[in-house]
Enzyme design. Structure first.
Site, short mmCIF file in Angstrom:
data_model
loop_
_atom_site.label_atom_id
_atom_site.label_comp_id
_atom_site.label_asym_id
_atom_site.label_seq_id
_atom_site.Cartn_x
_atom_site.Cartn_y
_atom_site.Cartn_z
N GLU A 91 32.16 38.86 36.11
CA GLU A 91 33.50 38.82 35.50
C GLU A 91 33.46 39.53 34.18
O GLU A 91 32.40 39.40 33.30
CB GLU A 91 33.60 37.15 35.34
CG GLU A 91 34.41 36.42 36.33
CD GLU A 91 35.94 36.82 36.21
OE1 GLU A 91 36.30 37.96 35.73
OE2 GLU A 91 36.55 36.12 36.95
N ARG B 156 42.79 48.59 28.54
CA ARG B 156 41.53 48.39 29.23
C ARG B 156 40.37 49.55 28.67
O ARG B 156 39.17 49.43 28.80
CB ARG B 156 41.77 48.55 30.88
CG ARG B 156 42.64 47.46 31.46
CD ARG B 156 42.28 47.52 32.93
NE ARG B 156 43.54 46.71 33.46
CZ ARG B 156 43.40 45.38 33.82
NH1 ARG B 156 42.22 44.60 33.44
NH2 ARG B 156 44.30 44.66 34.43
C1 PRP Z 1 41.12 37.34 33.84
C2 PRP Z 1 39.64 37.58 34.12
C3 PRP Z 1 39.20 36.48 34.87
C4 PRP Z 1 39.99 35.31 34.39
C5 PRP Z 1 39.70 34.34 33.61
O1 PRP Z 1 41.70 38.19 34.85
O2 PRP Z 1 39.15 38.84 34.53
O3 PRP Z 1 39.33 36.72 36.13
O4 PRP Z 1 41.19 35.98 33.98
O5 PRP Z 1 40.70 33.24 33.43
P1 PRP Z 1 40.37 31.85 33.71
O6 PRP Z 1 38.97 31.52 33.24
O7 PRP Z 1 41.41 31.19 32.71
O8 PRP Z 1 40.67 31.73 35.21
P2 PRP Z 1 43.15 38.37 34.75
O9 PRP Z 1 43.86 37.39 35.71
O10 PRP Z 1 43.69 38.74 33.48
O11 PRP Z 1 43.11 39.90 35.80
P3 PRP Z 1 42.76 41.20 35.44
O12 PRP Z 1 41.24 41.15 35.47
O13 PRP Z 1 43.11 42.04 36.82
O14 PRP Z 1 43.21 41.73 34.30
#
Ligand code: PRP
Length: 180
Positions: free
Chosen positions: A98, A164
Site C-alpha cells: 500500500e 504522482r
Molecule cells: C488511497 C491509498 C489507499 C487508501 C487509504 O487510495 O492508496 O488505498 O486510499 O485510505 P484509507 O486507509 O482511508 O482506506 P486512493 O483511493 O486515493 O486511490 P489511488 O491509490 O488510486 O490514488
C-alpha cells in the site's frame, strides 16, 4: 509542478534509503520462500517498483484496484473492487503493498477479502502511515514512514489524479485545492 508544492516532507534520498532497508528486511524474512506482492493501485505502483528492486528473493507481482476516496481529499468509507487479482492466492505467501494507510478501511477490506482465499501467509507493507486518521485498527508489518495528518502527494500519491510523478512526498499549496 514543483512550484505548487508548499513543503517537502520526505525527500527522495530519505525515501530510497528507507526502501533499501525495507527491501533487505523483507528479503531476510522471506528467505527460502516465494512471495507474491499484491500492489493496491494506483498509488502504490511507484513504491512497488522501487521496493522489488531492493528485494533479493524470488517474487511475483499482481495488482488489485479499489476505490475509497472518489476524487475528494476525504475518505468516503465505501470500498469497491475495480480490478481483482489475476493470480489465485491460495497457499501463497502474500505481501500486500500500500502507499498509504489512512482510515484503514481499504486495507481492512482487502485483507478480509484475501484471507477468505486462504493464503499461506498474509502480511502488509505500507509506505506511509497516518495513525491519527485511523478508524479501524490494522496491523502494518513493514512501514516506510509515519506522517502527520496532512494531505500529501508525490511518489505515487495524487491529488485529483495528478502529482504522482513527484519524486518526493510533499504538501501542496492551499491555492491548488481552492482552484478546483
Ligand atoms: C488511497 C491509498 C489507499 C487508501 C487509504 O487510495 O492508496 O488505498 O486510499 O485510505 P484509507 O486507509 O482511508 O482506506 P486512493 O483511493 O486515493 O486511490 P489511488 O491509490 O488510486 O490514488
Amino acid at each position: 509542478m514543483q512550484e505548487l508544492v508548499e513543503k517537502v516532507l520526505i525527500n527522495s534520498q530519505e525515501i530510497q534509503k528507507r526502501i533499501n532497508d525495507l527491501g533487505k528486511r523483507i528479503s531476510r524474512d522471506y528467505k527460502g520462500k516465494e512471495v507474491l506482492l499484491v500492489c493496491v493501485l494506483k498509488g502504490a505502483f511507484v513504491f512497488l517498483a522501487d521496493l522489488i528492486r531492493a528485494m533479493d528473493v524470488p517474487l511475483k507481482v499482481d495488482f488489485i484496484a479499489c476505490s475509497s476516496y472518489g476524487s475528494s481529499t476525504e475518505s468516503s468509507g465505501v470500498v469497491r473492487i475495480l480490478k481483482d487479482l489475476d493470480y489465485p492466492v491460495e497457499g501463497k505467501h502474500i505481501l500486500l503493498i500500500e502507499d498509504i494507510v489512512d482510515t484503514g478501511l481499504t486495507l481492512n477490506y482487502i485483507l478480509s477479502l484475501l484471507k477468505e482465499r486462504r493464503p499461506k501467509s498474509l502480511k502488509v507493507c505500507a509506505f506511509l502511515d497516518k495513525p491519527e486518521r485511523r478508524v479501524v485498527p490494522v496491523k502494518i508489518d513493514y512501514l516506510g514512514f509515519k506522517i502527520p495528518n496532512e494531505f500529501v502527494v508525490g511518489y505515487g500519491l495524487d491529488y485529483n489524479g495528478q502529482f504522482r510523478n513527484l519524486p518526493f512526498i510533499g504538501v501542496l499549496k492551499q491555492e491548488v485545492y481552492s482552484q478546483k
